[in-house]
Design an enzyme around this catalytic site. Structure first.
Site, mmCIF file in Angstrom:
data_model
loop_
_atom_site.group_PDB
_atom_site.id
_atom_site.type_symbol
_atom_site.label_atom_id
_atom_site.label_comp_id
_atom_site.label_asym_id
_atom_site.label_seq_id
_atom_site.Cartn_x
_atom_site.Cartn_y
_atom_site.Cartn_z
ATOM 1 N N ASP A 130 15.607 -7.305 21.381
ATOM 2 C CA ASP A 130 14.774 -8.508 21.200
ATOM 3 C C ASP A 130 15.543 -9.631 20.502
ATOM 4 O OD1 ASP A 130 12.775 -7.031 22.332
ATOM 5 O OD2 ASP A 130 11.489 -6.932 20.548
ATOM 6 N N ARG A 186 34.297 -12.972 29.021
ATOM 7 C CA ARG A 186 33.461 -12.398 30.067
ATOM 8 C C ARG A 186 32.062 -12.197 29.493
ATOM 9 N NH1 ARG A 186 32.795 -6.307 31.979
ATOM 10 N NH2 ARG A 186 31.159 -6.804 33.453
ATOM 11 N N HIS A 220 24.311 -7.800 34.943
ATOM 12 C CA HIS A 220 24.726 -6.746 34.011
ATOM 13 C C HIS A 220 23.461 -5.990 33.564
ATOM 14 C CE1 HIS A 220 28.203 -5.515 31.205
ATOM 15 N NE2 HIS A 220 27.230 -4.675 30.962
ATOM 16 N N ASN A 280 28.111 -5.491 37.318
ATOM 17 C CA ASN A 280 28.793 -4.660 36.349
ATOM 18 C C ASN A 280 28.386 -3.207 36.549
ATOM 19 O OD1 ASN A 280 30.316 -4.221 33.753
ATOM 20 N ND2 ASN A 280 28.342 -3.277 33.278
ATOM 21 N N GLU A 281 29.374 -2.359 36.767
ATOM 22 C CA GLU A 281 29.164 -0.913 36.808
ATOM 23 C C GLU A 281 27.992 -0.494 37.694
ATOM 24 O OE1 GLU A 281 29.167 0.869 32.913
ATOM 25 O OE2 GLU A 281 31.170 0.129 32.469
ATOM 26 N N TYR A 304 37.296 3.816 30.306
ATOM 27 C CA TYR A 304 37.324 4.178 28.890
ATOM 28 C C TYR A 304 37.954 5.531 28.629
ATOM 29 C CZ TYR A 304 33.918 0.410 28.041
ATOM 30 O OH TYR A 304 33.301 -0.813 27.945
ATOM 31 N N HIS A 349 10.394 -1.753 25.037
ATOM 32 C CA HIS A 349 9.061 -1.933 24.457
ATOM 33 C C HIS A 349 8.116 -0.772 24.795
ATOM 34 C CE1 HIS A 349 10.087 -6.502 24.437
ATOM 35 N NE2 HIS A 349 10.573 -5.868 23.387
ATOM 36 N N GLU A 407 36.708 -3.994 31.466
ATOM 37 C CA GLU A 407 36.266 -3.368 30.208
ATOM 38 C C GLU A 407 37.181 -2.210 29.847
ATOM 39 O OE1 GLU A 407 32.176 -2.010 29.854
ATOM 40 O OE2 GLU A 407 31.435 -3.885 30.716
ATOM 41 N N ASN A 425 36.303 -1.093 34.924
ATOM 42 C CA ASN A 425 35.854 -0.713 33.580
ATOM 43 C C ASN A 425 36.275 0.730 33.372
ATOM 44 O OD1 ASN A 425 34.476 -3.124 33.810
ATOM 45 N ND2 ASN A 425 32.489 -2.306 33.183
#
Ligand SMILES: *[C@@H]1O[C@H](CO)[C@@H](O)[C@H](O)[C@H]1NC(C)=O
Ligand SMILES: *[C@@H]1O[C@H](CO)[C@@H](O)[C@H](O)[C@H]1NC(C)=O
Ligand SMILES: *[C@@H]1O[C@H](CO)[C@@H](O)[C@H](O)[C@H]1NC(C)=O
Ligand SMILES: *[C@@H]1O[C@H](CO)[C@@H](O)[C@H](O)[C@H]1NC(C)=O
Ligand SMILES: *[C@@H]1O[C@H](CO)[C@@H](O)[C@H](O)[C@H]1NC(C)=O
Length: 532
Positions: free
Chosen positions: A109, A134, A179, A223-224, A367, A96, A433, A365
């Protein structure tokens, strides 16, 4: 073996020099431990001595008890940012802000509107046939002020409804407790840089365990953490967008690790006996491949980078303290910069004991992969990435995706898993992930190809290297809000129409493909049963 043996000797010699120069004579860090050095040297030998190529897809079925799932996160899918008593989070605040730091001024939102559409989502999950889902809990829905003086029953009910719906459909909830959507009220007090947050987090954890622990058996505290701390407080790439490199991310990590340990110990002492669940943490890392196996320096640099990455969080949790190479490098640089002590905070002996061993399984996680070059001329600027004193890069010719950082390197999966096995005493691992970004097309053959090759590499790691992997979680169930990239990078198995108020979900080709994998426990058309 000859050259590898030489590498080890040379390496141990170098380590001794560092110890002589800095640890003993100047900084006297009392944590020096020869076993750690040998361990490190052994890892260098074992893990970097062999190149892996994967031209052939693994055609063996995953074990019967192997779990397949998909993931999302609260801020990325829920929407309803100010409904039913929810408080403001740091991602609400960032989205915002005017002018917006988010691509196309996007916000979460409404996102996928999963707050209102959770039953539809669970129906899709049931159709996919996954063993687990998850998802994450928004701290601000449960505790709008961040503190436990005001528990928001409507927020709790949402997650009770969701877990009930999952259970009714035979789907195991795997819950991420944090998260990234910190209550803004806690950020106003410094967020993860203020030690106060350790108690606040454990208070929050207590509410989750006691209210949801009957139906939730798998918890992930964070998370991470690397993105939370380096992204949030180091390089300003994640909320709260604070740029305090070299100091802020380390303070954050220090508190976050204590909060993690506090939550695990709370569960262990007060809830485990009745609830019989498991508590882990999802740590993110790429695989770091030495540019050249002919270069001892590159091999060591790659190991250093891996320790700075996954090891930053996993080493304290498994072995009790930060990786010694982080302690050494940051201490030396801090001294050179004129600091009276290391920019990396120190744990007390009591804290080391408290943090060590606080995991039932480790989440990964992952990638992508990067190459690592050693350098004689390290970047002197302060910051977690610079402190490793290596050069990280990805060749242009590697197969890309819609995310600049996400190059498709399937063999990295097997290598990182093998490294985790060797470095952390063969832990139980959940792939929390793994996934691929594109433009959102329904004909997402490249995503299928990514998943197929990465999962094949994962199967190889289990079969050929004996890595103990309990399950695999695709990121993501559906297209969603991808942080600073807004809706410009799509990771979903399901397409979401963000232009429609109904946010219709449509299965992509990859969803149909993944459904078959889950059903057959096999990544190719013709599978044979595993011999192991
Ligand atoms: C984002 O919002 C700003 C106003 O803060 C506006 O000037 C800009 O055109 C908007 N950009 C897009 C892509 O909508
Ligand atoms: C949860 O379910 C109850 C009962 O069906 C319903 O009244 C309530 O609105 C739901 N709450 C949320 C937040 O989904
Ligand atoms: C490493 O050495 C081998 C054998 O001498 C050579 O074939 C190879 O090209 C070298 N690789 C690099 C990256 O220098
Ligand atoms: C890494 O080292 C190789 C060999 O010296 C060099 O070709 C390459 O450009 C280096 N990469 C970077 C990013 O410096
Ligand atoms: C999206 O990617 C697909 C597959 O790579 C391509 O065929 C399609 O043209 C792309 N669509 C857009 C809108 O760029």
């Amino acid at each position: 073996m000859q050259p590898i043996f030489q590498i080890r000797i040379q390496y141990i010699k170098q380590v001794h020099e560092i110890k002589e120069n800095y640890f003993v004579k100047k900084l006297v860090i009392p944590l020096w431990n020869m076993r750690a050095v040998i361990h490190y040297a052994v890892i260098v030998i074992v893990l970097f001595s062999e190149a892996i190529t994967e031209d052939v897809l693994n055609n063996r079925r995953f074990p019967d008890d192997f779990l397949f799932g998909v993931a999302t996160a609260s801020y990325q899918v829920e929407g309803a940012w100010n409904e039913d008593g929810k408080g403001e989070s740091i991602w609400d605040r960032v989205c915002h802000t005017v002018p917006s730091p988010i691509t196309n001024n996007d916000t979460g939102d409404i996102a996928c509107d999963s707050y209102h559409k959770y039953k539809e989502d669970v129906a899709l999950l049931a159709d996919l046939g996954v063993d687990f889902y998850r998802f994450s809990i928004a701290w601000t829905r449960i505790l709008p002020t961040g503190f436990n003086n005001n528990i928001n029953q409507a927020g709790l009910n949402y997650y009770k409804n969701l877990t009930k719906e999952l259970r009714a459909n035979g789907i195991e909830p795997v819950v991420t407790m944090y998260h990234w959507d910190l209550p803004q009220s806690l950020q106003d007090l410094g967020g993860w840089q203020n030690e106060l947050i350790v108690d606040s987090y454990v208070d929050y954890a207590r509410i989750l365990f006691s209210e949801l622990g009957d139906s939730v058996k798998y918890w992930l505290t964070f998370n991470e953490a690397k993105q939370v701390c380096d992204g949030g407080y180091g390089v300003a790439q994640k909320a709260p967008l604070i740029e305090s490199p070299g100091i802020g991310e380390y303070l954050c990590a220090h508190n976050l690790l204590k909060a993690h340990a506090g939550a695990w110990r709370l569960y262990d002492e007060e809830f485990r006996k009745d609830q019989e669940g498991k508590v882990g943490i999802a740590i993110d890392t790429s695989w770091y491949e030495p540019f050249s196996y002919n270069s001892t320096a590159d091999i060591e640099a790659a190991e250093t980078k891996q320790q700075f990455s996954y090891g930053w969080y996993a080493n304290p949790i498994v072995h009790g303290d930060y990786p010694w190479v982080m302690q050494a490098k940051i201490a030396v640089r801090s001294e050179q910069e004129g600091f009276g002590k290391s920019r990396l905070p120190e744990f007390t002996q009591e804290e080391i004991k408290y943090i060590k061993g606080t995991y039932d399984f480790l989440g990964l996680n992952t990638y992508s992969t990067s190459l690592i070059n050693a350098t004689d001329d390290p970047d002197p600027s302060k910051g977690w990435a610079q402190d490793a004193e290596v050069i990280e890069w990805q060749p242009d010719e590697w197969e890309g995706s819609s995310s600049s950082w996400l190059k498709v390197v399937p063999w990295g999966m097997r290598k990182i898993l093998r490294w985790l096995k060797e470095t952390y005493n063969n832990p139980r691992i959940l792939i929390t992930e793994n996934g691929y970004s594109d433009n959102g097309t329904l004909a997402d053959d490249k995503r299928i190809s990514y998943y197929q090759r990465y999962m094949s590499s994962l199967r190889d790691a289990m079969e050929l290297d004996g890595v103990d992997v309990m399950g695999y979680c695709a990121w993501s169930m559906m297209d969603n809000f991808e942080w600073l990239a807004g809706y410009s990078e799509k990771f979903g198995l399901y397409h979401v129409d963000f232009n429609s108020p109904n946010r219709e979900r449509t299965p992509k080709k990859s969803a149909i493909w993944y459904k078959r994998v889950v059903e057959t426990k096999c990544v190719v058309d013709d599978c044979v049963d595993a011999k192991l």
